[in-house]
Design a protein around this motif. Structure first.
Motif, PDB file in Angstrom:
ATOM      1  N   GLN A 299     -24.155  43.051 -21.150  1.00 11.58           N
ATOM      2  CA  GLN A 299     -23.113  44.710 -20.924  1.00 11.58           C
ATOM      3  C   GLN A 299     -23.460  45.530 -20.184  1.00 11.58           C
ATOM      4  O   GLN A 299     -25.381  45.193 -19.456  1.00 11.58           O
ATOM      5  N   MET A 300     -23.170  45.916 -18.849  1.00  8.89           N
ATOM      6  CA  MET A 300     -23.167  46.467 -17.559  1.00  8.89           C
ATOM      7  C   MET A 300     -22.762  48.196 -18.658  1.00  8.89           C
ATOM      8  O   MET A 300     -21.655  48.643 -18.045  1.00  8.89           O
ATOM      9  N   ASN A 301     -23.869  49.121 -18.242  1.00  4.47           N
ATOM     10  CA  ASN A 301     -23.506  50.501 -18.112  1.00  4.47           C
ATOM     11  C   ASN A 301     -24.006  51.074 -17.147  1.00  4.47           C
ATOM     12  O   ASN A 301     -24.331  50.447 -16.166  1.00  4.47           O
ATOM     13  N   SER A 302     -23.246  52.275 -17.137  1.00  2.00           N
ATOM     14  CA  SER A 302     -23.328  52.751 -15.614  1.00  2.00           C
ATOM     15  C   SER A 302     -23.121  52.454 -14.513  1.00  2.00           C
ATOM     16  O   SER A 302     -24.052  51.781 -13.595  1.00  2.00           O
ATOM     17  N   LEU A 303     -21.689  51.522 -13.846  1.00  5.57           N
ATOM     18  CA  LEU A 303     -21.161  50.690 -13.031  1.00  5.57           C
ATOM     19  C   LEU A 303     -21.195  51.538 -12.369  1.00  5.57           C
ATOM     20  O   LEU A 303     -20.682  52.670 -12.126  1.00  5.57           O
ATOM     21  N   LYS A 304     -21.448  50.518 -10.751  1.00  4.04           N
ATOM     22  CA  LYS A 304     -21.804  51.862  -9.364  1.00  4.04           C
ATOM     23  C   LYS A 304     -21.076  50.878  -8.981  1.00  4.04           C
ATOM     24  O   LYS A 304     -20.867  49.667  -8.799  1.00  4.04           O
ATOM     25  N   PRO A 305     -19.725  51.373  -7.544  1.00  5.46           N
ATOM     26  CA  PRO A 305     -19.172  50.833  -7.219  1.00  5.46           C
ATOM     27  C   PRO A 305     -20.143  49.434  -6.174  1.00  5.46           C
ATOM     28  O   PRO A 305     -18.558  47.905  -6.111  1.00  5.46           O
ATOM     29  N   GLU A 306     -21.144  49.613  -6.484  1.00  6.39           N
ATOM     30  CA  GLU A 306     -21.829  48.467  -5.548  1.00  6.39           C
ATOM     31  C   GLU A 306     -22.164  47.611  -6.049  1.00  6.39           C
ATOM     32  O   GLU A 306     -22.818  46.084  -5.859  1.00  6.39           O
ATOM     33  N   ASP A 307     -21.642  47.451  -7.407  1.00  4.54           N
ATOM     34  CA  ASP A 307     -21.939  46.024  -8.627  1.00  4.54           C
ATOM     35  C   ASP A 307     -20.812  45.178  -9.074  1.00  4.54           C
ATOM     36  O   ASP A 307     -20.660  44.319  -9.470  1.00  4.54           O
ATOM     37  N   THR A 308     -20.080  46.015  -7.671  1.00  2.00           N
ATOM     38  CA  THR A 308     -18.112  45.123  -7.481  1.00  2.00           C
ATOM     39  C   THR A 308     -18.605  43.167  -6.517  1.00  2.00           C
ATOM     40  O   THR A 308     -19.734  43.370  -5.891  1.00  2.00           O
ATOM     41  N   ALA A 309     -18.200  42.509  -7.896  1.00  2.00           N
ATOM     42  CA  ALA A 309     -18.550  41.608  -7.356  1.00  2.00           C
ATOM     43  C   ALA A 309     -18.129  40.394  -8.063  1.00  2.00           C
ATOM     44  O   ALA A 309     -17.661  40.807  -9.514  1.00  2.00           O
ATOM     45  N   VAL A 310     -18.450  38.918  -7.473  1.00  2.00           N
ATOM     46  CA  VAL A 310     -18.070  37.590  -9.077  1.00  2.00           C
ATOM     47  C   VAL A 310     -18.866  37.922  -9.314  1.00  2.00           C
ATOM     48  O   VAL A 310     -20.790  37.632  -8.928  1.00  2.00           O
ATOM     49  N   TYR A 311     -19.643  37.896 -11.133  1.00  2.00           N
ATOM     50  CA  TYR A 311     -20.206  37.412 -11.832  1.00  2.00           C
ATOM     51  C   TYR A 311     -20.402  35.809 -11.819  1.00  2.00           C
ATOM     52  O   TYR A 311     -19.477  35.303 -12.892  1.00  2.00           O
ATOM     53  N   TYR A 312     -21.025  34.891 -12.003  1.00  2.00           N
ATOM     54  CA  TYR A 312     -21.562  33.645 -12.558  1.00  2.00           C
ATOM     55  C   TYR A 312     -23.048  33.644 -13.359  1.00  2.00           C
ATOM     56  O   TYR A 312     -23.520  34.559 -13.731  1.00  2.00           O
ATOM     57  N   CYS A 313     -21.744  32.887 -14.578  1.00  2.00           N
ATOM     58  CA  CYS A 313     -22.765  32.392 -15.287  1.00  2.00           C
ATOM     59  C   CYS A 313     -23.055  31.608 -14.811  1.00  2.00           C
ATOM     60  O   CYS A 313     -22.993  30.139 -14.589  1.00  2.00           O
ATOM     61  N   ALA A 314     -24.761  31.066 -15.223  1.00  2.00           N
ATOM     62  CA  ALA A 314     -25.422  29.592 -14.975  1.00  2.00           C
ATOM     63  C   ALA A 314     -26.358  29.294 -16.517  1.00  2.00           C
ATOM     64  O   ALA A 314     -27.132  29.932 -16.502  1.00  2.00           O
TER      65      ALA A 314
END
Length: 118
Positions: free
Chosen positions: A81-96
């Motif tokens: 759960q991602m709240n208060s998102l910022k432009p610097e959170d822009t990315a490809v998100y991977y789970c591992a």
């Protein structure tokens, strides 16, 4: 065979929220640690959060207080759960997934794009 599938990425305005899901295959042992990582354009992949088989959690300082990782049990998705998102959170998100007792995350999903507009 351990497989991981991410979902839930998308485009959101700064200050908004998104929830990512990482669905492990049925062969993924319940003892494995599941982690979320992200890679922004031109940058190295970085750790964001993890949850162990016993549901202990750890977060990167950059997301602490804004992101929450959770899982109901070993057979349900791992959510970020991602709240208060910022432009610097822009990315490809991977789970591992990291096997119990191992140092490295051995299994990776294909990634999901998160874009935060300002």
């Amino acid at each position: 065979q351990v497989q991981l599938v991410e979902s839930g990425g998308g485009l959101v305005q700064a200050g908004g929220s998104l929830r990512l899901a990482c669905t492990p295959s049925l062969r993924t042992p319940s003892s494995y640690t599941i982690g979320w990582f992200r890679q922004a354009p031109g940058k190295e992949r970085e750790f964001a959060a993890l949850i162990t088989g016993s549901r202990l959690t750890r977060y990167a300082d950059s997301v602490k207080g804004r992101f929450t990782i959770s899982r109901l049990n070993a057979r349900t998705p791992v959510y970020l759960q991602m709240n208060s998102l910022k432009p610097e959170d822009t990315a490809v998100y991977y789970c591992a997934a990291r096997p119990s007792g191992a140092d490295e995350f051995s299994y990776w999903g294909q990634g999901t794009q998160v874009t935060v507009s300002s």
